[in-house]
Scaffold this motif. Structure first.
Motif, mmCIF file in Angstrom:
data_model
loop_
_atom_site.group_PDB
_atom_site.id
_atom_site.type_symbol
_atom_site.label_atom_id
_atom_site.label_comp_id
_atom_site.label_asym_id
_atom_site.label_seq_id
_atom_site.Cartn_x
_atom_site.Cartn_y
_atom_site.Cartn_z
ATOM 1 N N GLY A 60 0.366 -1.480 0.056
ATOM 2 C CA GLY A 60 0.020 -0.070 0.240
ATOM 3 C C GLY A 60 0.681 1.339 -0.039
ATOM 4 O O GLY A 60 0.214 2.448 -0.660
ATOM 5 N N GLN A 61 1.926 1.078 -0.225
ATOM 6 C CA GLN A 61 2.785 2.313 0.288
ATOM 7 C C GLN A 61 3.949 1.851 -0.895
ATOM 8 O O GLN A 61 4.988 3.067 -1.053
ATOM 9 C CB GLN A 61 3.954 2.365 2.001
ATOM 10 C CG GLN A 61 2.742 2.655 3.024
ATOM 11 C CD GLN A 61 3.238 2.389 3.879
ATOM 12 O OE1 GLN A 61 4.047 2.846 4.803
ATOM 13 N NE2 GLN A 61 3.554 0.771 4.959
ATOM 14 N N ALA A 62 3.322 1.167 -1.612
ATOM 15 C CA ALA A 62 5.185 0.947 -2.712
ATOM 16 C C ALA A 62 4.277 1.797 -3.907
ATOM 17 O O ALA A 62 2.868 2.463 -4.014
ATOM 18 C CB ALA A 62 5.014 -0.378 -2.773
ATOM 19 N N ARG A 63 4.707 1.053 -4.915
ATOM 20 C CA ARG A 63 4.492 2.100 -6.170
ATOM 21 C C ARG A 63 3.188 1.905 -6.340
ATOM 22 O O ARG A 63 2.750 3.278 -7.344
ATOM 23 C CB ARG A 63 5.848 1.646 -7.285
ATOM 24 C CG ARG A 63 5.530 1.573 -8.523
ATOM 25 C CD ARG A 63 6.658 1.277 -9.584
ATOM 26 N NE ARG A 63 5.882 1.979 -11.021
ATOM 27 C CZ ARG A 63 6.799 1.030 -11.609
ATOM 28 N NH1 ARG A 63 7.191 0.031 -11.931
ATOM 29 N NH2 ARG A 63 6.284 1.476 -13.250
ATOM 30 N N PHE A 64 2.573 0.428 -6.404
ATOM 31 C CA PHE A 64 1.205 0.743 -7.059
ATOM 32 C C PHE A 64 0.853 0.540 -6.114
ATOM 33 O O PHE A 64 -0.994 0.947 -6.679
ATOM 34 C CB PHE A 64 1.109 -0.729 -7.987
ATOM 35 C CG PHE A 64 2.085 -0.889 -8.976
ATOM 36 C CD1 PHE A 64 1.654 -0.167 -10.149
ATOM 37 C CD2 PHE A 64 3.278 -1.831 -9.020
ATOM 38 C CE1 PHE A 64 2.829 -0.109 -11.414
ATOM 39 C CE2 PHE A 64 4.293 -1.944 -9.677
ATOM 40 C CZ PHE A 64 3.815 -1.354 -10.807
ATOM 41 N N GLY A 65 0.666 0.644 -5.226
ATOM 42 C CA GLY A 65 -0.411 1.165 -4.039
ATOM 43 C C GLY A 65 -1.344 -0.194 -3.315
ATOM 44 O O GLY A 65 -2.598 -0.213 -2.884
ATOM 45 N N ARG A 66 -0.711 -1.318 -3.450
ATOM 46 C CA ARG A 66 -2.043 -2.439 -3.838
ATOM 47 C C ARG A 66 -0.693 -3.951 -4.054
ATOM 48 O O ARG A 66 0.259 -3.855 -4.861
ATOM 49 C CB ARG A 66 -2.937 -2.529 -4.552
ATOM 50 C CG ARG A 66 -3.220 -2.737 -6.129
ATOM 51 C CD ARG A 66 -3.954 -2.543 -6.656
ATOM 52 N NE ARG A 66 -5.455 -2.917 -6.505
ATOM 53 C CZ ARG A 66 -6.527 -3.478 -7.119
ATOM 54 N NH1 ARG A 66 -6.739 -2.768 -8.346
ATOM 55 N NH2 ARG A 66 -7.261 -4.349 -6.851
ATOM 56 N N ARG A 67 -1.434 -5.255 -4.075
ATOM 57 C CA ARG A 67 -0.482 -6.272 -4.247
ATOM 58 C C ARG A 67 -0.566 -6.513 -6.015
ATOM 59 O O ARG A 67 -2.101 -6.690 -6.525
ATOM 60 C CB ARG A 67 -1.366 -7.402 -2.926
ATOM 61 C CG ARG A 67 -1.335 -7.246 -1.912
ATOM 62 C CD ARG A 67 -2.520 -8.020 -1.339
ATOM 63 N NE ARG A 67 -3.325 -7.195 -1.433
ATOM 64 C CZ ARG A 67 -4.571 -7.832 -0.281
ATOM 65 N NH1 ARG A 67 -4.325 -8.951 0.006
ATOM 66 N NH2 ARG A 67 -5.736 -7.024 -0.996
ATOM 67 N N LEU A 68 0.017 -7.272 -6.391
ATOM 68 C CA LEU A 68 0.150 -7.151 -7.855
ATOM 69 C C LEU A 68 -0.036 -8.737 -7.782
ATOM 70 O O LEU A 68 0.353 -9.829 -6.430
ATOM 71 C CB LEU A 68 1.676 -7.056 -8.017
ATOM 72 C CG LEU A 68 2.558 -6.923 -9.283
ATOM 73 C CD1 LEU A 68 1.967 -5.938 -10.112
ATOM 74 C CD2 LEU A 68 4.347 -7.384 -9.478
ATOM 75 N N VAL A 69 -0.621 -8.327 -8.968
ATOM 76 C CA VAL A 69 -0.555 -10.916 -8.932
ATOM 77 C C VAL A 69 0.326 -10.787 -9.979
ATOM 78 O O VAL A 69 1.192 -11.058 -11.075
ATOM 79 C CB VAL A 69 -1.968 -10.163 -10.037
ATOM 80 C CG1 VAL A 69 -2.130 -12.212 -10.929
ATOM 81 C CG2 VAL A 69 -3.471 -10.114 -9.881
#
Length: 351
Positions: free
Chosen positions: A240-249
């Motif tokens: 959530g604090q990384a580049r995309f803001g959510r989990r990557l599939v």
């Protein structure tokens, strides 16, 4: 305080030529097969029915080729890509021996290339991984390259070396994981399609028509099925604090979805013999709907075999866009905005 927990390797920890023996051996069961089927809806007859497989020459239904790939891949994650930003691609992947329920798989990798990125925050690690069964017979061989975070951006990395990865698996190296099949006993009606190897032509494009929407729980269950521990797929607190803001599939989830979708148009392509190369060209997140289309790049005879032939396919997966127009390139010659996977691979079909 002693540190007994494994924080995973960062880019500066890798050294060229190092061999890594991965934990944990994994016995593949019919339960794994059932869960895999429930996640992707795969319908290929040889992997679905013992009766069908036995009739054409297998002792029983083999484990789905991509389930084998994902399990071996998952073994490598804690040592190679626990701290990955993204898995970038594959090359020279060969399926060498069929795997059946009850077989136990383990994996070994060698670091064959390293390249630090210009931002000094990440680097690309190239590995050559091998999967073996309980008899130490090799069942899988592949290269992959993955972007891994650095622990310290000021840390000195190893000398750069970019390996020369194979572009295409030669036809002479295909088919070792497929027994000689009895094409007279191959029931095309029950397999779901009348089309044999000779019915496909170079340059032919196939829209696989159907789409599947990814649920958040499904892609995480799938990734856990393979014992893949990469943080980017599970930890919303950090992501959530990384580049995309959510989990990557997990990229392999998209590969399996595309393979399952390809049944509509390629139902008799019962065996994936090799992956020539693959790229995850864009990230995918839950709620995306995946469609796929394929192009026949090449048709090939297998040496000394008259039961099956090989098709070299290029399968493109697209998110939130049906593939009636075969999306691939945009006007700028970059990938179409909907494209998320570009996979070049060999499949076998009965003649």
């Amino acid at each position: 305080m002693t540190l007994k927990a494994n924080p995973g390797n960062y880019f500066e920890d890798f050294r060229l030529g190092v061999q890594i023996y991965h934990a944990t051996p994994r016995t593949v069961t019919v339960g794994d097969v059932a869960l895999y089927s429930s996640l992707y809806g795969t319908r290929f007859a040889v992997q679905s029915a013992d009766t069908f497989a036995q009739k054409i020459g297998y002792p029983r239904s083999p484990i789905d080729d991509f389930l084998v790939f994902h399990i071996v891949f998952g073994k490598t994650v804690p040592d190679i890509s626990l701290n990955a930003v993204a898995n970038l691609g594959y090359a020279g992947c060969r399926f060498l021996k069929p795997v059946y329920p009850g077989d136990t798989l383990h994996a070994v990798s060698e670091v064959v290339g390293l390249k630090e990125n210009s931002n000094h925050q990440t680097g690309v690690v190239y590995v050559h991984s091998k999967g073996f069964n309980q008899n130490n017979e090799q069942v899988l061989d592949y290269f992959r390259y993955v972007m891994v975070r650095k622990r310290d951006m000021d840390a000195e990395a190893s000398a750069e070396h970019i390996p020369n990865l194979p572009k295409v698996v030669p036809v002479t190296q295909l088919g070792t994981a497929c027994p000689i099949i009895d094409t007279r006993a191959y029931d095309f009606a029950r397999a779901g399609s009348p089309y044999r190897w000779g019915d496909y032509e170079k340059g032919e494009k196939i829209d696989h028509v159907d789409g599947m929407t990814i649920e958040e729980a499904e892609h995480m269950i799938a990734t856990r099925l393979y014992q893949n521990t990469a943080r980017v797929h599970f930890n919303q607190l950090t992501e959530g604090q990384a580049r995309f803001g959510r989990r990557l599939v997990y990229g392999g989830h998209i590969i399996s979805l595309a393979r399952a979708l390809s049944f509509n148009g390629l139902a008799n392509a019962f065996h994936v013999a090799a992956i020539n190369g693959g790229r995850h060209v864009a990230p995918v997140f839950a709620d995306a709907t995946i469609f796929a289309w394929s192009e026949v790049l090449e048709t090939a005879e297998l040496p000394d075999r008259d039961d099956v032939g090989a098709l070299r396919l290029r399968t493109i997966a697209a998110k939130d866009k049906p593939c009636t127009q075969f999306p691939l390139k945009a006007a700028t010659e970059e990938y179409h905005p909907a494209a998320v996977l570009d996979l070049d691979y060999w499949v076998l079909l009965p003649k």
